[in-house]
Design a protein around this motif. Structure first.
Motif, PDB file in Angstrom:
ATOM      1  N   SER A   1      47.831   7.874  -0.205  1.00 52.37           N
ATOM      2  CA  SER A   1      48.635   8.959  -0.778  1.00 52.37           C
ATOM      3  C   SER A   1      48.870  10.075   0.239  1.00 52.37           C
ATOM      4  O   SER A   1      49.788  10.882   0.086  1.00 52.37           O
ATOM      5  CB  SER A   1      47.945   9.528  -2.027  1.00 52.37           C
ATOM      6  OG  SER A   1      46.641  10.006  -1.717  1.00 52.37           O
ATOM      7  N   PHE A   2      48.049  10.111   1.276  1.00 48.89           N
ATOM      8  CA  PHE A   2      48.228  11.096   2.342  1.00 48.89           C
ATOM      9  C   PHE A   2      49.580  10.921   3.043  1.00 48.89           C
ATOM     10  O   PHE A   2      50.163  11.883   3.539  1.00 48.89           O
ATOM     11  CB  PHE A   2      47.089  10.937   3.363  1.00 48.89           C
ATOM     12  CG  PHE A   2      47.193  11.855   4.546  1.00 48.89           C
ATOM     13  CD1 PHE A   2      46.803  13.189   4.447  1.00 48.89           C
ATOM     14  CD2 PHE A   2      47.676  11.401   5.767  1.00 48.89           C
ATOM     15  CE1 PHE A   2      46.893  14.038   5.545  1.00 48.89           C
ATOM     16  CE2 PHE A   2      47.769  12.244   6.863  1.00 48.89           C
ATOM     17  CZ  PHE A   2      47.383  13.569   6.753  1.00 48.89           C
ATOM     18  N   VAL A   3      50.075   9.687   3.080  1.00 46.03           N
ATOM     19  CA  VAL A   3      51.357   9.398   3.735  1.00 46.03           C
ATOM     20  C   VAL A   3      52.495   9.788   2.802  1.00 46.03           C
ATOM     21  O   VAL A   3      52.615   9.251   1.692  1.00 46.03           O
ATOM     22  CB  VAL A   3      51.472   7.902   4.098  1.00 46.03           C
ATOM     23  CG1 VAL A   3      52.815   7.618   4.772  1.00 46.03           C
ATOM     24  CG2 VAL A   3      50.324   7.481   4.993  1.00 46.03           C
ATOM     25  N   LYS A   4      53.326  10.713   3.239  1.00 50.22           N
ATOM     26  CA  LYS A   4      54.453  11.170   2.428  1.00 50.22           C
ATOM     27  C   LYS A   4      55.712  10.368   2.766  1.00 50.22           C
ATOM     28  O   LYS A   4      55.909   9.952   3.905  1.00 50.22           O
ATOM     29  CB  LYS A   4      54.716  12.665   2.666  1.00 50.22           C
ATOM     30  CG  LYS A   4      53.492  13.552   2.434  1.00 50.22           C
ATOM     31  CD  LYS A   4      52.896  13.350   1.041  1.00 50.22           C
ATOM     32  CE  LYS A   4      51.658  14.212   0.833  1.00 50.22           C
ATOM     33  NZ  LYS A   4      50.997  13.939  -0.477  1.00 50.22           N
ATOM     34  N   THR A   5      56.549  10.173   1.757  1.00 47.34           N
ATOM     35  CA  THR A   5      57.800   9.449   1.989  1.00 47.34           C
ATOM     36  C   THR A   5      58.792  10.355   2.710  1.00 47.34           C
ATOM     37  O   THR A   5      59.012  11.499   2.320  1.00 47.34           O
ATOM     38  CB  THR A   5      58.417   8.991   0.658  1.00 47.34           C
ATOM     39  OG1 THR A   5      58.615  10.128  -0.188  1.00 47.34           O
ATOM     40  CG2 THR A   5      57.522   8.002  -0.059  1.00 47.34           C
ATOM     41  N   GLU A   6      59.360   9.843   3.792  1.00 55.19           N
ATOM     42  CA  GLU A   6      60.350  10.611   4.543  1.00 55.19           C
ATOM     43  C   GLU A   6      61.382   9.654   5.128  1.00 55.19           C
ATOM     44  O   GLU A   6      61.031   8.735   5.876  1.00 55.19           O
ATOM     45  CB  GLU A   6      59.678  11.415   5.652  1.00 55.19           C
ATOM     46  CG  GLU A   6      60.651  12.362   6.357  1.00 55.19           C
ATOM     47  CD  GLU A   6      59.961  13.256   7.380  1.00 55.19           C
ATOM     48  OE1 GLU A   6      60.687  13.880   8.179  1.00 55.19           O
ATOM     49  OE2 GLU A   6      58.716  13.327   7.381  1.00 55.19           O
ATOM     50  N   LYS A   7      62.622   9.904   4.790  1.00 57.93           N
ATOM     51  CA  LYS A   7      63.706   8.983   5.169  1.00 57.93           C
ATOM     52  C   LYS A   7      63.839   8.825   6.677  1.00 57.93           C
ATOM     53  O   LYS A   7      63.902   7.713   7.194  1.00 57.93           O
ATOM     54  CB  LYS A   7      65.030   9.477   4.577  1.00 57.93           C
ATOM     55  CG  LYS A   7      66.207   8.573   4.874  1.00 57.93           C
ATOM     56  CD  LYS A   7      67.471   9.089   4.210  1.00 57.93           C
ATOM     57  CE  LYS A   7      68.654   8.164   4.496  1.00 57.93           C
ATOM     58  NZ  LYS A   7      69.899   8.647   3.839  1.00 57.93           N
ATOM     59  N   ASN A   8      63.904   9.909   7.381  1.00 54.47           N
ATOM     60  CA  ASN A   8      64.098   9.870   8.832  1.00 54.47           C
ATOM     61  C   ASN A   8      62.876  10.435   9.550  1.00 54.47           C
ATOM     62  O   ASN A   8      62.994  11.330  10.391  1.00 54.47           O
ATOM     63  CB  ASN A   8      65.354  10.652   9.224  1.00 54.47           C
ATOM     64  CG  ASN A   8      66.618  10.021   8.679  1.00 54.47           C
ATOM     65  OD1 ASN A   8      66.835   8.821   8.842  1.00 54.47           O
ATOM     66  ND2 ASN A   8      67.452  10.823   8.016  1.00 54.47           N
ATOM     67  N   ALA A   9      61.734   9.911   9.218  1.00 49.99           N
ATOM     68  CA  ALA A   9      60.496  10.405   9.824  1.00 49.99           C
ATOM     69  C   ALA A   9      60.509  10.177  11.330  1.00 49.99           C
ATOM     70  O   ALA A   9      60.751   9.074  11.803  1.00 49.99           O
ATOM     71  CB  ALA A   9      59.299   9.692   9.206  1.00 49.99           C
ATOM     72  N   ARG A  10      60.275  11.244  12.056  1.00 54.08           N
ATOM     73  CA  ARG A  10      60.254  11.168  13.514  1.00 54.08           C
ATOM     74  C   ARG A  10      59.117  12.038  14.042  1.00 54.08           C
ATOM     75  O   ARG A  10      58.699  13.007  13.402  1.00 54.08           O
ATOM     76  CB  ARG A  10      61.596  11.638  14.101  1.00 54.08           C
ATOM     77  CG  ARG A  10      62.763  10.734  13.737  1.00 54.08           C
ATOM     78  CD  ARG A  10      64.088  11.349  14.143  1.00 54.08           C
ATOM     79  NE  ARG A  10      64.322  11.286  15.570  1.00 54.08           N
ATOM     80  CZ  ARG A  10      64.817  10.237  16.199  1.00 54.08           C
ATOM     81  NH1 ARG A  10      65.126   9.129  15.535  1.00 54.08           N
ATOM     82  NH2 ARG A  10      65.034  10.257  17.507  1.00 54.08           N
ATOM     83  N   VAL A  11      58.647  11.693  15.208  1.00 57.06           N
ATOM     84  CA  VAL A  11      57.578  12.459  15.845  1.00 57.06           C
ATOM     85  C   VAL A  11      58.169  13.702  16.498  1.00 57.06           C
ATOM     86  O   VAL A  11      59.196  13.627  17.178  1.00 57.06           O
ATOM     87  CB  VAL A  11      56.865  11.600  16.913  1.00 57.06           C
ATOM     88  CG1 VAL A  11      55.823  12.436  17.653  1.00 57.06           C
ATOM     89  CG2 VAL A  11      56.232  10.374  16.281  1.00 57.06           C
ATOM     90  N   ASP A  12      57.532  14.838  16.266  1.00 49.53           N
ATOM     91  CA  ASP A  12      57.946  16.088  16.909  1.00 49.53           C
ATOM     92  C   ASP A  12      57.379  16.115  18.328  1.00 49.53           C
ATOM     93  O   ASP A  12      56.217  16.476  18.545  1.00 49.53           O
ATOM     94  CB  ASP A  12      57.442  17.283  16.100  1.00 49.53           C
ATOM     95  CG  ASP A  12      57.900  18.616  16.671  1.00 49.53           C
ATOM     96  OD1 ASP A  12      58.590  18.615  17.706  1.00 49.53           O
ATOM     97  OD2 ASP A  12      57.551  19.656  16.076  1.00 49.53           O
ATOM     98  N   LEU A  13      58.194  15.715  19.283  1.00 46.18           N
ATOM     99  CA  LEU A  13      57.729  15.584  20.657  1.00 46.18           C
ATOM    100  C   LEU A  13      57.376  16.921  21.303  1.00 46.18           C
ATOM    101  O   LEU A  13      56.652  16.959  22.311  1.00 46.18           O
ATOM    102  CB  LEU A  13      58.781  14.875  21.512  1.00 46.18           C
ATOM    103  CG  LEU A  13      59.070  13.410  21.107  1.00 46.18           C
ATOM    104  CD1 LEU A  13      60.175  12.839  21.985  1.00 46.18           C
ATOM    105  CD2 LEU A  13      57.811  12.560  21.211  1.00 46.18           C
TER     106      LEU A  13
END
Length: 222
Positions: free
Chosen positions: A205-217
């Motif tokens: 449940s810690f993982v949230k749904t996100e359509k365009n999940a990307r790493v903040d470089l």
């Protein structure tokens, strides 16, 4: 006052052993070289079973018990993928602790594989972003199939996310919606069913749904 003289004994441990008894005075002058077992053929009563023991996990150090948490989930998956080694590159070019392909890394915004391999923190961020993206793609299937039984395995959310890490979310959709008829296996023969079973029942449940999940470089630039 009568002196007490301690006695020392070497008791027999196997057939053919010799019994010795001597005082502390004699023990002080004892030449242990005379009783060395070097260059002797020893007949042990307990067999050496090391070659017969094949532990499922090869641990290099003691790890804390992580249970069924998100951390437990990702560490268990990482151990299966690479033994938890951030520096691993397999024969097919999959990278790091979680064995990412270059295409998947690009989907979460990572193009520099050298920096990726040199940064454990970046690898952890990539895993979370990919899981978040997969959870968004598979959210309807998670609602529909969790709790169902497919090919003898109960479907769980963590099992779905683990299978998506292995095969990609598209293959997991096909597997679920065909009730296991459209199977998938990777280059090593590992199947969606295997990952569904092995990594089922974790709390993700810690993982949230996100359509365009990307790493903040920007968080990983010096």
């Amino acid at each position: 006052m009568r002196k007490k003289i301690a006695k020392f004994s070497i008791l027999p441990l196997a057939a053919g052993s010799i019994f010795f008894s001597f005082s502390t005075k004699k023990a002080a002058n004892l030449d242990l070289e005379l009783y060395s077992t070097s260059n002797m053929e020893l007949d042990y009563t307990v067999p050496d079973l090391r070659d017969e023991i094949q532990p499922e996990y090869k641990l290099s150090h003691t790890s804390p018990f992580l249970g069924k948490s998100y951390v437990g989930f990702k560490e268990a998956l990482a151990f299966k993928e690479s033994g938890g080694d951030y520096k691993t590159i397999n024969e097919y070019g999959y990278l790091g602790k979680y064995q990412f392909g270059k295409g998947t890394l690009k989907l979460v915004g990572i193009y520099d594989t050298v920096s990726f391999m040199n940064s454990p923190a970046l690898q952890e961020a990539a895993f979370y972003a990919n899981a978040s993206r997969n959870k968004w793609i598979l959210q309807r299937d998670i609602k529909r199939f969790v709790g169902k039984n497919i090919n003898g395995v109960e479907v769980t959310e963590s099992g779905i996310l683990a299978a998506a890490h292995l095969a990609g979310p598209g293959s997991v959709k096909k597997y679920l919606r065909s009730w296991g008829a459209q199977a998938f296996s990777d280059a090593f023969g590992t199947t969606i069913k295997t990952y569904m079973k092995r990594f089922g029942g974790y709390d993700v449940s810690f993982v949230k749904t996100e359509k365009n999940a990307r790493v903040d470089l920007s968080k990983f630039t010096s």
